[in-house]
Design a protein around this motif. Sequence first.
Motif, PDB file in Angstrom:
ATOM      1  N   GLU A 178     -11.757  -6.411  -4.093  1.00 33.48           N
ATOM      2  CA  GLU A 178     -10.658  -5.960  -3.232  1.00 33.48           C
ATOM      3  C   GLU A 178      -9.459  -6.911  -3.329  1.00 33.48           C
ATOM      4  OE1 GLU A 178      -9.733  -5.314   1.533  1.00 33.48           O
ATOM      5  OE2 GLU A 178     -11.796  -5.456   0.807  1.00 33.48           O
ATOM      6  N   GLU A 179      -9.727  -8.219  -3.320  1.00 29.14           N
ATOM      7  CA  GLU A 179      -8.642  -9.201  -3.432  1.00 29.14           C
ATOM      8  C   GLU A 179      -7.940  -9.092  -4.784  1.00 29.14           C
ATOM      9  OE1 GLU A 179     -10.539 -12.901  -2.714  1.00 29.14           O
ATOM     10  OE2 GLU A 179     -10.544 -12.686  -0.529  1.00 29.14           O
TER      11      GLU A 179
ATOM     12  N   ARG B 131      -7.628   5.835  -4.011  1.00 28.80           N
ATOM     13  CA  ARG B 131      -7.063   4.877  -3.069  1.00 28.80           C
ATOM     14  C   ARG B 131      -6.865   3.528  -3.750  1.00 28.80           C
ATOM     15  NH1 ARG B 131      -7.301   5.857   2.315  1.00 28.80           N
ATOM     16  NH2 ARG B 131      -7.589   3.629   2.725  1.00 28.80           N
TER      17      ARG B 131
ATOM     18  N   SER C 224      -3.204 -15.706  -3.121  1.00 33.78           N
ATOM     19  CA  SER C 224      -4.309 -14.913  -3.677  1.00 33.78           C
ATOM     20  C   SER C 224      -4.894 -15.558  -4.926  1.00 33.78           C
ATOM     21  CB  SER C 224      -3.826 -13.493  -4.005  1.00 33.78           C
ATOM     22  OG  SER C 224      -3.385 -12.833  -2.846  1.00 33.78           O
TER      23      SER C 224
ATOM     24  N   SER D 185     -13.775  -0.441  -3.548  1.00 29.96           N
ATOM     25  CA  SER D 185     -14.982  -1.264  -3.585  1.00 29.96           C
ATOM     26  C   SER D 185     -15.176  -2.007  -2.274  1.00 29.96           C
ATOM     27  CB  SER D 185     -14.892  -2.270  -4.735  1.00 29.96           C
ATOM     28  OG  SER D 185     -16.005  -3.126  -4.716  1.00 29.96           O
ATOM     29  N   ASP D 186     -16.453  -2.178  -1.900  1.00 35.64           N
ATOM     30  CA  ASP D 186     -16.798  -2.978  -0.726  1.00 35.64           C
ATOM     31  C   ASP D 186     -16.856  -4.454  -1.070  1.00 35.64           C
ATOM     32  OD1 ASP D 186     -16.983  -0.711   0.832  1.00 35.64           O
ATOM     33  OD2 ASP D 186     -19.109  -0.411   0.385  1.00 35.64           O
ATOM     34  N   ASN D 187     -16.802  -4.771  -2.370  1.00 40.81           N
ATOM     35  CA  ASN D 187     -16.837  -6.162  -2.802  1.00 40.81           C
ATOM     36  C   ASN D 187     -15.502  -6.822  -2.465  1.00 40.81           C
ATOM     37  OD1 ASN D 187     -16.819  -8.581  -4.265  1.00 40.81           O
ATOM     38  ND2 ASN D 187     -18.205  -7.743  -5.800  1.00 40.81           N
ATOM     39  N   LYS D 188     -15.553  -7.884  -1.670  1.00 42.18           N
ATOM     40  CA  LYS D 188     -14.323  -8.534  -1.211  1.00 42.18           C
ATOM     41  C   LYS D 188     -13.545  -9.140  -2.373  1.00 42.18           C
ATOM     42  CE  LYS D 188     -12.577 -11.700   2.284  1.00 42.18           C
ATOM     43  NZ  LYS D 188     -12.909 -12.633   3.378  1.00 42.18           N
TER      44      LYS D 188
ATOM     45  N   ARG E 124       0.824  -1.213   0.000  1.00 43.02           N
ATOM     46  CA  ARG E 124       0.000   0.000   0.000  1.00 43.02           C
ATOM     47  C   ARG E 124       0.854   1.257   0.000  1.00 43.02           C
ATOM     48  NH1 ARG E 124      -2.988  -3.018   4.033  1.00 43.02           N
ATOM     49  NH2 ARG E 124      -4.872  -3.911   3.098  1.00 43.02           N
TER      50      ARG E 124
ATOM     51  N   GLU F 228      -7.693  -6.364  -6.624  1.00 43.58           N
ATOM     52  CA  GLU F 228      -6.887  -5.150  -6.609  1.00 43.58           C
ATOM     53  C   GLU F 228      -5.610  -5.340  -5.795  1.00 43.58           C
ATOM     54  OE1 GLU F 228      -7.202  -2.288  -8.301  1.00 43.58           O
ATOM     55  OE2 GLU F 228      -8.763  -3.381  -9.353  1.00 43.58           O
ATOM     56  N   GLN F 229      -5.724  -6.060  -4.678  1.00 39.27           N
ATOM     57  CA  GLN F 229      -4.534  -6.353  -3.886  1.00 39.27           C
ATOM     58  C   GLN F 229      -3.555  -7.219  -4.675  1.00 39.27           C
ATOM     59  OE1 GLN F 229      -5.934  -8.110  -0.252  1.00 39.27           O
ATOM     60  NE2 GLN F 229      -6.355  -6.147   0.712  1.00 39.27           N
TER      61      GLN F 229
ATOM     62  N   VAL G 110      -7.984   0.553  -2.779  1.00 38.73           N
ATOM     63  CA  VAL G 110      -9.217  -0.221  -2.822  1.00 38.73           C
ATOM     64  C   VAL G 110     -10.385   0.707  -2.536  1.00 38.73           C
ATOM     65  CG1 VAL G 110     -10.517  -2.127  -1.819  1.00 38.73           C
ATOM     66  CG2 VAL G 110      -8.049  -2.309  -2.068  1.00 38.73           C
TER      67      VAL G 110
END
Length: 372
Positions: free
Chosen positions: A150-151, A140, A190, A144-147, A125, A153-154, A142
């Motif tokens: 988010e994964e 930023r 991941s 989105s609230d979508n997990k 980050r 993007e990580q 991430v």
Amino acid sequence: MKETMASETTTGSDESFKLAVAMALLRSKLNKTSDTHHPPSPTSNSQLLKWKNKAKERKQEIIRLKQDLIEVEGGMHHELLQGSASCRCYFFEDLGKLSPKRLSGEGFDDRFKDVLRRRFLRQVRLKERKRRRNEGSTQRLVLSDNKAVEETEQLRASVDFLVELCDAVRQDDANFASWSHQAVDFILDSINNTLSKGKNIESVEGIIGSLSLHLVRKMCTTLQGNEANHDAQFHVQHLLRKLGSESCIGQRVILAVSQRISLLAENLLFLDPFESTFPEMHSNLYILIQLIEYLVSDYLSSWLKTNGFAIELFEEWVTSILHARKGLQLLETRCGLYILYMDRVIGLIAKLVGQVESLQKLNPNILQRLFC
């Protein structure tokens, strides 16, 4: 008359002063006597001692926890668990060895796995925030609230982090070893988690393809005559080899490498051997063929046993390897070792394919070219 009155006044004030001093002394004596007759109770003393000891214990515990936190956050925890939590201790141990027994992540202690994961994500980050700041972006990492998103993007940020890290391998090898180990483990975890859920498959495949192309390009980018940069080649090759334990990554790496071999073979065919870039291209050919051999010997048998093995992708990279061999055959008059090494790799692939019954249903043309 006046003198008599003054002397009487002075005498009266002296007597009052003496009386006040006497009363003060008497009260002080009485207080001391009271303290002597009524000492502090043993119960109150024991309670006081008890709370003092507890305070000392809590203080020592806080100091001990702070020291543990500093050791974990500062990367000193490998002294507590030798060869488990430290990334540098064995990750590059098998550099350049064929079919090593120890693979990525083996022997890793779960007690520090979550700590290292959070530490790695924090570092990713910070890098991502710095990059966005340089680009003038306020977005930023991430949003989105979508997990699942988010994964993904990580994962994308972690891949960018690893690719950028490969640029600094020549400046700080110890730092590169530590962070690259964590990056490889995080990327593999991941990808496994994302593919097992069956979500954002296309995005993940695009990230994997980009990772393969970028790292293969990094591996082939060196400065002629610079020994440190040639060492960096083998470190990036080792990263690709570790990442290749996952079938979807390993097969795409082989595809990217075989395509690169075809390109180099074509360039070498029309290149003057006395050109300054010739030794670099010559060295790149060997390290590319070697990487294919590593991936095939290390993982092809295990890839073929997995349920998610992509037959179409397998046929694609086998075809690409056969095409690369054809290109290297044209260089046989210059250097016959190219074709010998490539034939050894193809022979290994043919041997493993012949041992798996399900692969007998491959495209007949591919099988015929592979076994001829």
